[in-house]
Design an enzyme around this catalytic site. Structure first.
Site, PDB file in Angstrom:
ATOM      1  N   GLU A 109       9.812   2.781  -2.782  1.00  0.00           N
ATOM      2  CA  GLU A 109      10.960   2.894  -1.876  1.00  0.00           C
ATOM      3  C   GLU A 109      11.789   1.615  -1.900  1.00  0.00           C
ATOM      4  OE1 GLU A 109      10.280   4.226   2.305  1.00  0.00           O
ATOM      5  OE2 GLU A 109      11.191   2.295   2.840  1.00  0.00           O
ATOM      6  N   ARG A 168      11.297   4.754  12.497  1.00  0.00           N
ATOM      7  CA  ARG A 168      10.820   5.630  11.416  1.00  0.00           C
ATOM      8  C   ARG A 168       9.333   5.410  11.434  1.00  0.00           C
ATOM      9  NH1 ARG A 168       8.950   8.950   8.635  1.00  0.00           N
ATOM     10  NH2 ARG A 168       9.564   9.563   6.525  1.00  0.00           N
ATOM     11  N   HIS A 218       3.988   1.381   5.967  1.00  0.00           N
ATOM     12  CA  HIS A 218       4.987   0.529   6.599  1.00  0.00           C
ATOM     13  C   HIS A 218       5.679   1.286   7.724  1.00  0.00           C
ATOM     14  CE1 HIS A 218       6.885   2.727   3.253  1.00  0.00           C
ATOM     15  NE2 HIS A 218       7.994   2.756   3.991  1.00  0.00           N
ATOM     16  N   HIS A 272       4.195   5.190   7.973  1.00  0.00           N
ATOM     17  CA  HIS A 272       4.094   6.162   6.891  1.00  0.00           C
ATOM     18  C   HIS A 272       3.916   5.450   5.556  1.00  0.00           C
ATOM     19  CE1 HIS A 272       8.326   4.928   6.727  1.00  0.00           C
ATOM     20  NE2 HIS A 272       8.342   5.357   5.476  1.00  0.00           N
ATOM     21  N   GLU A 297      11.737  13.945   1.249  1.00  0.00           N
ATOM     22  CA  GLU A 297      11.417  13.205   2.473  1.00  0.00           C
ATOM     23  C   GLU A 297      10.410  13.950   3.344  1.00  0.00           C
ATOM     24  OE1 GLU A 297      11.917  10.044   5.367  1.00  0.00           O
ATOM     25  OE2 GLU A 297      12.211  10.238   3.207  1.00  0.00           O
ATOM     26  N   HIS A 304       4.470   6.484   0.968  1.00  0.00           N
ATOM     27  CA  HIS A 304       4.971   7.441  -0.013  1.00  0.00           C
ATOM     28  C   HIS A 304       4.186   7.349  -1.316  1.00  0.00           C
ATOM     29  CE1 HIS A 304       8.610   7.744   2.462  1.00  0.00           C
ATOM     30  NE2 HIS A 304       8.701   6.436   2.427  1.00  0.00           N
TER      31      HIS A 304
END
Length: 467
Positions: A178, A169, A217, A172, A239, A174
């Site tokens: 999370e 993943r 992360h 990124h 998302e 947010h």
């Protein structure tokens, strides 16, 4: 006991058997798209044929013939033609309808007599969520639940994500916090905090991580791949709106990147021309020390660790199953996330309870169950849940979760709270003077003497509907 009932009236087509439609008669010429004006209103020529009502064949389960207020679970899985009948309430249904859906949602088709009015929709199957994409080279997938599909789940949203072995993943961050529970497999997570302190850890099934808003992360699956549940503290989280490293580079002038990073513009000639999101990468080294980056700021202090090895915490055993809790008292960085993993043995149930300070976001990990959501003053709706479903119970709305299958039911309850707390119906009544309860509910002394002053969390029960 078998019942043959005749429908009141004729449907759109003559029905031969439940779910079967008679084939249309072949015509010599193709009729026009629209009929004549003579078909409007009263007809002097058309006659309703007698004896064309559908003959619906079905059998009722024992629980369907008892008082509807008993509300026994109805297992329609192996019933060919389940019907919306409980006791003297309801009627047969000749269709059309989705028989598969009715079989796994008996409490929607034939709800208990205690259901009333309309609560929020407290159920969303992740199986109905669009798969965002399979990732580059089949590296994984992601499905999400948010207010688009559950409009009343305003405080939390969730994502179920899978990474194949070695899959990333991508880097990124947010806007939302999370919280994550590893469902199966293992992964390596990495982050840098605002003080420049670094973090890396390996997690396995049952472990938890948390990244605060804005903390960048990455996640990489180890050799066995990984699937994890993500819970965000915004119900409208999407998302697709994640801040990705690739997108930052694609939408910042290369001259600016060059100046900022102190490298020539040519250094960015081969950056990806689109987001990576989920992609295959170089397998992580077995020795995690090889990925420990040392900086002047040092590493993230243990007290502020982004991971918690929940898998190693023993479960608290109770009569009907087990419970284990993780909240900021033991995992400080997740300052407003509290969660419990609950296991309910067959026949048992998570006791009737409510959360005074938070909505409850629930994900069903294993088995099947049902819950009745009660909303003041008098609305109640019963829902059937399967593994992969999301449940949502608003703050202070009472509910239970009953195991309706023949294997252990397992789910995770997530709260937006600094400590995991709930109010239990049984404990409340047992801790209130008996005379007050007796005067209010007309319960006998014998019944009141059996109530327990301690929370049960999960109560044991028989798998027989007659008990």
């Amino acid at each position: 006991m078998k019942f043959n009932r005749i429908s009141r009236g004729v449907g759109l087509f003559p029905i031969l058997l439940a779910g079967t439609i008679a084939a249309p008669t072949k015509r010599d010429s193709n009729p026009p798209l629209r009929g004549s004006e003579a078909l409007v209103g009263y007809s002097t020529t058309e006659k309703i044929a007698s004896g064309t009502q559908p003959d619906i064949k079905y059998s009722l389960l024992p629980g369907q013939t008892e008082n509807p207020d008993i509300g026994s679970y109805l297992d329609f899985e192996k019933v060919d033609n389940p019907q919306p009948i409980r006791g003297s309430t309801g009627s047969d249904d000749p269709g059309p309808r989705n028989y598969w859906y009715d079989r796994i949602n008996s409490d929607k088709l034939a709800p208990p007599g205690t259901d009333n009015g309309q609560t929020i929709n407290a159920q969303w199957p992740m199986g109905l969520s669009h798969n965002r994409r399979l990732g580059i080279d089949g590296a994984g997938w992601a499905r999400q639940e948010n207010t688009v599909v559950m409009p009343d789940a305003v405080d939390m949203a969730g994502v179920d994500m899978r990474l194949e072995p070695g899959g990333y993943r991508e880097l990124h961050w947010h806007v939302a916090g999370e919280w994550s529970l590893v469902l199966n497999g293992s992964c390596r997570i990495q982050a840098v905090n605002p003080d420049g302190q670094t973090f890396v850890d390996d997690l396995t099934a049952g472990d938890v991580w948390f990244f605060p808003p804005g903390v960048p992360h990455s996640i990489q699956a180890l050799s066995d791949g990984v699937e994890f549940l993500l819970v965000f503290d915004q119900g409208d989280f999407n998302e697709d709106n994640t801040f990705l490293a690739t997108e930052v580079f694609l939408h910042t002038p290369k001259s600016v990147l060059s100046k900022n990073l102190g490298v020539p513009v040519s250094a960015f000639d081969n950056i990806p021309d689109d987001e990576l999101y989920i992609f295959e990468g170089t397998p992580a080294p077995e020795d995690i020390e090889e990925q420990n980056v040392t900086t002047q700021s040092g590493v993230v202090p243990r007290t502020q660790s982004y991971s918690y090895h929940f898998s190693e915490q023993p479960a608290h055993e109770v009569a009907g199953g087990s419970v284990k809790i993780v909240d900021p008292l033991t995992f400080p960085i997740a300052s407003n996330f509290s969660a419990a993993i609950v296991t309910v043995h067959p026949g048992g149930m998570r006791e009737i309870h409510w959360h005074p300070t938070s909505d409850e976001w629930t994900f069903f990990i294993q088995g099947q169950g049902r819950a009745t959501l009660f909303t003041a003053p008098d609305a109640a709706t019963t829902f059937d849940y399967r593994a992969g479903d999301v449940g949502y119970f608003p703050q202070s709305n009472s509910h239970y979760i009953e195991n309706t299958g023949d294997e252990d039911l397992m789910f995770v309850e997530v709260l937006q709270a600094s400590q995991f707390t709930d109010m239990a119906l049984g404990q409340w009544l047992a801790s209130t003077p008996k005379q007050i309860v007796a005067d209010t509910l007309n319960l006998s002394d014998s019944t009141l003497s059996q109530l327990k002053t301690e929370k049960q969390y999960v109560v044991a029960g028989s798998t027989s509907s007659s008990d």
